[in-house]
Design a protein around this motif. Structure first.
Motif, mmCIF file in Angstrom:
data_model
loop_
_atom_site.group_PDB
_atom_site.id
_atom_site.type_symbol
_atom_site.label_atom_id
_atom_site.label_comp_id
_atom_site.label_asym_id
_atom_site.label_seq_id
_atom_site.Cartn_x
_atom_site.Cartn_y
_atom_site.Cartn_z
ATOM 1 N N VAL A 57 11.914 7.892 11.835
ATOM 2 C CA VAL A 57 10.929 8.459 12.757
ATOM 3 C C VAL A 57 10.615 7.445 13.851
ATOM 4 C CG1 VAL A 57 8.599 9.379 12.964
ATOM 5 C CG2 VAL A 57 9.961 9.892 10.944
ATOM 6 N N HIS A 58 10.773 7.854 15.094
ATOM 7 C CA HIS A 58 10.494 6.977 16.231
ATOM 8 C C HIS A 58 8.983 6.871 16.424
ATOM 9 C CE1 HIS A 58 10.513 5.425 20.354
ATOM 10 N NE2 HIS A 58 11.743 5.050 20.098
ATOM 11 N N PRO A 59 8.460 5.675 16.733
ATOM 12 C CA PRO A 59 7.002 5.531 16.900
ATOM 13 C C PRO A 59 6.418 6.438 17.976
ATOM 14 C CG PRO A 59 8.042 3.377 16.735
ATOM 15 C CD PRO A 59 9.147 4.375 16.802
ATOM 16 N N ALA A 60 7.199 6.774 19.005
ATOM 17 C CA ALA A 60 6.682 7.616 20.080
ATOM 18 C C ALA A 60 6.448 9.052 19.638
ATOM 19 C CB ALA A 60 7.642 7.592 21.273
ATOM 20 N N THR A 61 7.076 9.460 18.527
ATOM 21 C CA THR A 61 6.950 10.846 18.070
ATOM 22 C C THR A 61 5.876 11.024 17.007
ATOM 23 O OG1 THR A 61 8.648 10.529 16.376
ATOM 24 C CG2 THR A 61 9.385 11.240 18.549
ATOM 25 N N ARG A 62 5.107 9.988 16.714
ATOM 26 C CA ARG A 62 4.085 10.100 15.672
ATOM 27 C C ARG A 62 2.788 10.712 16.174
ATOM 28 N NH1 ARG A 62 5.362 4.168 13.297
ATOM 29 N NH2 ARG A 62 7.239 4.731 12.145
ATOM 30 N N ARG A 73 12.650 29.651 29.279
ATOM 31 C CA ARG A 73 13.662 28.602 29.297
ATOM 32 C C ARG A 73 13.869 28.056 27.885
ATOM 33 N NH1 ARG A 73 11.495 23.249 29.345
ATOM 34 N NH2 ARG A 73 13.490 22.482 30.120
ATOM 35 N N ALA A 74 15.075 27.550 27.650
ATOM 36 C CA ALA A 74 15.408 26.979 26.344
ATOM 37 C C ALA A 74 14.845 25.562 26.264
ATOM 38 C CB ALA A 74 16.920 26.966 26.153
ATOM 39 N N PHE A 75 14.138 25.287 25.199
ATOM 40 C CA PHE A 75 13.535 23.963 24.977
ATOM 41 C C PHE A 75 14.296 23.313 23.837
ATOM 42 C CE2 PHE A 75 10.306 20.975 23.475
ATOM 43 C CZ PHE A 75 9.863 20.441 24.675
ATOM 44 N N ASN A 76 15.156 22.332 24.164
ATOM 45 C CA ASN A 76 16.026 21.731 23.154
ATOM 46 C C ASN A 76 15.553 20.329 22.787
ATOM 47 O OD1 ASN A 76 16.750 20.223 25.375
ATOM 48 N ND2 ASN A 76 18.652 21.353 25.732
ATOM 49 N N ARG A 77 16.389 19.601 22.035
ATOM 50 C CA ARG A 77 16.017 18.266 21.568
ATOM 51 C C ARG A 77 15.871 17.274 22.710
ATOM 52 N NH1 ARG A 77 19.828 17.264 16.250
ATOM 53 N NH2 ARG A 77 18.921 18.876 14.934
ATOM 54 N N VAL A 78 16.680 17.428 23.751
ATOM 55 C CA VAL A 78 16.576 16.517 24.900
ATOM 56 C C VAL A 78 15.214 16.677 25.567
ATOM 57 C CG1 VAL A 78 17.592 15.899 27.120
ATOM 58 C CG2 VAL A 78 19.072 16.593 25.225
ATOM 59 N N ASP A 79 14.783 17.932 25.764
ATOM 60 C CA ASP A 79 13.471 18.186 26.362
ATOM 61 C C ASP A 79 12.348 17.669 25.453
ATOM 62 O OD1 ASP A 79 14.751 19.489 28.467
ATOM 63 O OD2 ASP A 79 14.778 21.369 27.360
ATOM 64 N N ALA A 80 12.512 17.832 24.156
ATOM 65 C CA ALA A 80 11.477 17.359 23.224
ATOM 66 C C ALA A 80 11.352 15.838 23.285
ATOM 67 C CB ALA A 80 11.814 17.804 21.801
ATOM 68 N N GLY A 81 12.477 15.143 23.395
ATOM 69 C CA GLY A 81 12.419 13.689 23.503
ATOM 70 C C GLY A 81 11.718 13.242 24.769
ATOM 71 N N LYS A 82 11.991 13.922 25.891
ATOM 72 C CA LYS A 82 11.341 13.560 27.155
ATOM 73 C C LYS A 82 9.854 13.899 27.142
ATOM 74 C CE LYS A 82 15.481 13.921 29.977
ATOM 75 N NZ LYS A 82 16.195 14.664 31.038
ATOM 76 N N ALA A 83 9.462 14.897 26.343
ATOM 77 C CA ALA A 83 8.044 15.230 26.254
ATOM 78 C C ALA A 83 7.262 14.110 25.576
ATOM 79 C CB ALA A 83 7.866 16.538 25.482
ATOM 80 N N PHE A 84 7.876 13.445 24.592
ATOM 81 C CA PHE A 84 7.206 12.328 23.926
ATOM 82 C C PHE A 84 7.265 11.051 24.749
ATOM 83 C CE2 PHE A 84 7.894 14.958 20.099
ATOM 84 C CZ PHE A 84 6.618 14.893 19.571
ATOM 85 N N ASP A 85 8.448 10.761 25.306
ATOM 86 C CA ASP A 85 8.636 9.534 26.074
ATOM 87 C C ASP A 85 9.803 9.772 27.027
ATOM 88 O OD1 ASP A 85 8.914 7.019 27.098
ATOM 89 O OD2 ASP A 85 8.920 5.981 25.182
ATOM 90 N N SER A 86 9.650 9.354 28.278
ATOM 91 C CA SER A 86 10.700 9.614 29.267
ATOM 92 C C SER A 86 11.999 8.883 28.934
ATOM 93 C CB SER A 86 10.217 9.188 30.660
ATOM 94 O OG SER A 86 9.890 7.805 30.666
#
Length: 200
Positions: A57-62, A73-86
């Motif tokens: 688990v990455h600290p930015a996703t806690r 629009r499709a919200f995938n893993r790439v978008d989820a990662g950018k939502a937590f940290d650019s």
């Protein structure tokens, strides 16, 4: 994932040792395996273990985030990662062994074991060829940019052109002359900026 990565690295070292003819510590391996719990392989009843795409688990996703996004629009893993940290990469890019994910996706797509082994061998061969190609290009570039003068006492002198622009604005870039020998800290000098400029 750490255990899977360790096993893959150890098996790689074992194959290298066998190719070189280095003797293996078989009695030690048997003694260690006798102390560890193992799962015997039964073809009719394959063992079920943790999935291969488990990632630390990455600290930015806690933190919990309510991120508004459009339903169209499709919200995938790439978008989820950018939502937590650019700068956060998606899970498929952060996993230590992405080739295992590719093999698992092939299995889910219906490829049998023989096809997956063949495709995996082709994938590994292409990846190794790309690594060797990059290494050759690096060596060729270094040979082009370095002038070697033979010394009289058994060592060679190597000269390389260095541009003043390559050392960065503060002169502390690793591309500068003498960087490998270190540069003294200037914390005690008056007027020095102690706070990192990225925090301004």
């Amino acid at each position: 994932m750490e255990r899977v990565g360790a096993v893959v690295r150890l098996k790689t070292i074992e194959k290298e040792w066998e190719a070189k003819g280095t003797p293996l510590a078989k009695p030690y391996a048997k003694a260690v395996l006798a102390m560890l719990p193992t799962t015997p392989y039964v073809p009719s009843r394959p063992p079920v273990h943790e999935s291969i795409n488990d990632v630390t688990v990455h600290p930015a996703t806690r933190q919990q985030i309510f991120y508004p996004t459009s339903e169209s629009r499709a919200f995938n893993r790439v978008d989820a990662g950018k939502a937590f940290d650019s700068a956060l990469l998606p899970t498929d890019s952060r996993v230590p062994h992405p080739e295992l994910i590719k093999l698992e996706k092939m299995r889910l797509d219906g490829y049998n074991d023989t096809e997956r082994q063949r495709l995996a061998a082709e994938m590994f061969a292409a990846e190794r060829e790309e690594t060797l190609k990059r290494e050759r290009m690096r060596r060729d570039k270094e040979a082009r940019e370095t002038k070697v003068v033979k010394g009289k006492r058994g060592w060679d002198f190597k000269f390389q052109d260095i541009s003043v622009e390559r050392v960065g604005k503060d002169g502390r870039s690793e591309k500068g002359v003498g960087w490998r020998y270190g540069m003294p800290h200037e914390d005690r000098k008056p007027g020095q900026i102690k706070v990192p400029r990225s925090a301004w």
